[in-house]
Structures are given as structure tokens and as C-alpha cells.
Design a protein around this motif. Structure first.
Motif, PDB file in Angstrom:
ATOM      1  N   GLY A 156      -2.099  -4.699 -15.897  1.00 44.41           N
ATOM      2  CA  GLY A 156      -2.828  -3.987 -14.866  1.00 44.41           C
ATOM      3  C   GLY A 156      -2.102  -4.039 -13.528  1.00 44.41           C
ATOM      4  O   GLY A 156      -1.430  -5.013 -13.213  1.00 44.41           O
ATOM      5  N   LEU A 157      -2.220  -2.964 -12.781  1.00 39.00           N
ATOM      6  CA  LEU A 157      -1.641  -2.866 -11.448  1.00 39.00           C
ATOM      7  C   LEU A 157      -2.706  -2.375 -10.476  1.00 39.00           C
ATOM      8  O   LEU A 157      -3.470  -1.469 -10.793  1.00 39.00           O
ATOM      9  N   ARG A 158      -2.731  -2.977  -9.315  1.00 37.36           N
ATOM     10  CA  ARG A 158      -3.626  -2.530  -8.255  1.00 37.36           C
ATOM     11  C   ARG A 158      -2.770  -1.783  -7.243  1.00 37.36           C
ATOM     12  O   ARG A 158      -1.769  -2.308  -6.757  1.00 37.36           O
ATOM     13  N   VAL A 159      -3.155  -0.536  -6.941  1.00 39.27           N
ATOM     14  CA  VAL A 159      -2.404   0.288  -6.011  1.00 39.27           C
ATOM     15  C   VAL A 159      -3.314   0.669  -4.841  1.00 39.27           C
ATOM     16  O   VAL A 159      -4.131   1.582  -4.952  1.00 39.27           O
ATOM     17  N   PRO A 160      -3.210  -0.074  -3.720  1.00 36.14           N
ATOM     18  CA  PRO A 160      -4.013   0.291  -2.549  1.00 36.14           C
ATOM     19  C   PRO A 160      -3.420   1.503  -1.851  1.00 36.14           C
ATOM     20  O   PRO A 160      -2.206   1.723  -1.868  1.00 36.14           O
ATOM     21  N   VAL A 161      -4.284   2.304  -1.244  1.00 36.57           N
ATOM     22  CA  VAL A 161      -3.862   3.491  -0.508  1.00 36.57           C
ATOM     23  C   VAL A 161      -4.104   3.230   0.977  1.00 36.57           C
ATOM     24  O   VAL A 161      -5.212   2.883   1.363  1.00 36.57           O
ATOM     25  N   SER A 162      -3.057   3.375   1.780  1.00 38.91           N
ATOM     26  CA  SER A 162      -3.211   3.136   3.215  1.00 38.91           C
ATOM     27  C   SER A 162      -3.589   4.433   3.932  1.00 38.91           C
ATOM     28  O   SER A 162      -3.197   5.535   3.529  1.00 38.91           O
ATOM     29  N   ASP A 163      -4.373   4.266   4.977  1.00 37.21           N
ATOM     30  CA  ASP A 163      -4.887   5.405   5.739  1.00 37.21           C
ATOM     31  C   ASP A 163      -3.819   5.950   6.670  1.00 37.21           C
ATOM     32  O   ASP A 163      -3.036   5.207   7.246  1.00 37.21           O
ATOM     33  N   VAL A 164      -3.806   7.259   6.791  1.00 40.98           N
ATOM     34  CA  VAL A 164      -2.955   7.939   7.752  1.00 40.98           C
ATOM     35  C   VAL A 164      -3.904   8.753   8.620  1.00 40.98           C
ATOM     36  O   VAL A 164      -4.794   9.423   8.108  1.00 40.98           O
ATOM     37  N   ASN A 165      -3.728   8.661   9.922  1.00 41.40           N
ATOM     38  CA  ASN A 165      -4.625   9.379  10.818  1.00 41.40           C
ATOM     39  C   ASN A 165      -4.452  10.884  10.597  1.00 41.40           C
ATOM     40  O   ASN A 165      -3.484  11.476  11.045  1.00 41.40           O
ATOM     41  N   ASP A 166      -5.415  11.460   9.906  1.00 37.95           N
ATOM     42  CA  ASP A 166      -5.331  12.888   9.579  1.00 37.95           C
ATOM     43  C   ASP A 166      -6.415  13.697  10.286  1.00 37.95           C
ATOM     44  O   ASP A 166      -6.829  14.721   9.806  1.00 37.95           O
ATOM     45  N   ASN A 167      -6.900  13.197  11.406  1.00 40.40           N
ATOM     46  CA  ASN A 167      -7.896  13.944  12.214  1.00 40.40           C
ATOM     47  C   ASN A 167      -7.228  15.051  12.982  1.00 40.40           C
ATOM     48  O   ASN A 167      -6.140  14.968  13.432  1.00 40.40           O
TER      49      ASN A 167
ATOM     50  N   PRO B 230       0.825  -1.222   0.000  1.00 37.91           N
ATOM     51  CA  PRO B 230       0.000   0.000   0.000  1.00 37.91           C
ATOM     52  C   PRO B 230       0.853   1.263   0.000  1.00 37.91           C
ATOM     53  O   PRO B 230       1.929   1.300   0.588  1.00 37.91           O
ATOM     54  N   VAL B 231       0.344   2.299  -0.633  1.00 38.34           N
ATOM     55  CA  VAL B 231       0.990   3.605  -0.655  1.00 38.34           C
ATOM     56  C   VAL B 231       0.284   4.466   0.382  1.00 38.34           C
ATOM     57  O   VAL B 231      -0.937   4.598   0.338  1.00 38.34           O
ATOM     58  N   PRO B 232       1.002   5.052   1.343  1.00 38.24           N
ATOM     59  CA  PRO B 232       0.347   5.896   2.335  1.00 38.24           C
ATOM     60  C   PRO B 232      -0.268   7.124   1.683  1.00 38.24           C
ATOM     61  O   PRO B 232       0.308   7.689   0.749  1.00 38.24           O
ATOM     62  N   GLU B 233      -1.425   7.526   2.182  1.00 37.73           N
ATOM     63  CA  GLU B 233      -2.108   8.662   1.571  1.00 37.73           C
ATOM     64  C   GLU B 233      -1.337   9.964   1.711  1.00 37.73           C
ATOM     65  O   GLU B 233      -1.585  10.901   0.965  1.00 37.73           O
ATOM     66  N   ASP B 234      -0.366  10.020   2.620  1.00 38.29           N
ATOM     67  CA  ASP B 234       0.436  11.238   2.766  1.00 38.29           C
ATOM     68  C   ASP B 234       1.770  11.160   2.018  1.00 38.29           C
ATOM     69  O   ASP B 234       2.668  11.966   2.242  1.00 38.29           O
ATOM     70  N   ALA B 235       1.902  10.186   1.114  1.00 38.66           N
ATOM     71  CA  ALA B 235       3.137  10.061   0.320  1.00 38.66           C
ATOM     72  C   ALA B 235       3.338  11.319  -0.519  1.00 38.66           C
ATOM     73  O   ALA B 235       2.387  11.884  -1.063  1.00 38.66           O
ATOM     74  N   ALA B 236       4.570  11.741  -0.613  1.00 43.08           N
ATOM     75  CA  ALA B 236       4.893  12.968  -1.349  1.00 43.08           C
ATOM     76  C   ALA B 236       4.775  12.764  -2.853  1.00 43.08           C
ATOM     77  O   ALA B 236       4.994  11.665  -3.366  1.00 43.08           O
TER      78      ALA B 236
END
Length: 95
Positions: free
Chosen positions: A84-95, A2-8
Motif C-alpha cells: 500500500g502507498l499513501r499519496v497526499p495531495v498538496s493544495d495550490v491556491n487556485d482562487n 505530497p503531490v501538488p494538485e496542479d501536477a501535470a
């Protein structure tokens, strides 16, 4: 992975390799990613590419991307292939 949602922007998501056994123009391969947003391809050296982030991710909006990498050689008619590639996005606590 997974790619973190806060990846640059510019983060490498995957490394890809393409080849064609032909010589000359027939052996030159062009690659593209579809849909382009939020990813792009960067040629690292002949036959190798990096799939990189072009835009910020937001897991709450899109949790996973399905992208297709398309390759086409310089022959007439051109030969094409895709993967085809599947790229999941991992959650980062952004509260």
C-alpha cells in the motif's frame, strides 16, 4: 512527499522495484495499481516501475489517495504480493 494538485498528467509520483528469484516464466512479474484512477504504472526497465498521474488531481475533492500496487509472478499457481502507498495531495491556491 505530497503531490501538488496542479501536477501535470504523466508526473512520476513514486519509483517501484519488484523482483522474483525464480527463472523463466516463473520469474516474470506483472504489476498493477488498484484503484487505477488517477494513477497508472509505467515499466521503466525490467523490475522497475514508475507510478504516474493519469488524471488531473483536485485536492478539494480528494486530499489523499490510498493505492495498492499488486505484483504477481508467472508461476502455477502464481505467487502474489501487494504494498500500500499513501499519496497526499498538496493544495495550490487556485482562487
Amino acid at each position: 512527499v505530497p503531490v501538488p494538485e496542479d501536477a501535470a498528467v504523466g508526473t512520476v509520483v513514486a519509483l517501484l522495484s519488484v523482483s522474483d528469484r525464480d527463472s523463466g516464466a516463473n520469474g516474470r512479474v506483472r504489476c498493477a495499481v488498484w484503484p487505477a484512477a488517477p494513477f497508472g504504472l509505467v515499466a521503466t526497465f525490467e523490475g522497475s516501475y514508475s507510478l504516474v498521474l493519469r488524471e488531473a488531481l483536485d485536492r478539494e475533492r480528494v486530499a489523499e489517495y490510498e493505492v495498492e500496487v499488486r505484483a504477481e509472478d508467472g508461476g502455477a499457481p502464481p505467487l502474489r504480493a501487494s504494498r500500500g502507498l499513501r499519496v497526499p495531495v498538496s493544495d495550490v491556491n487556485d482562487n
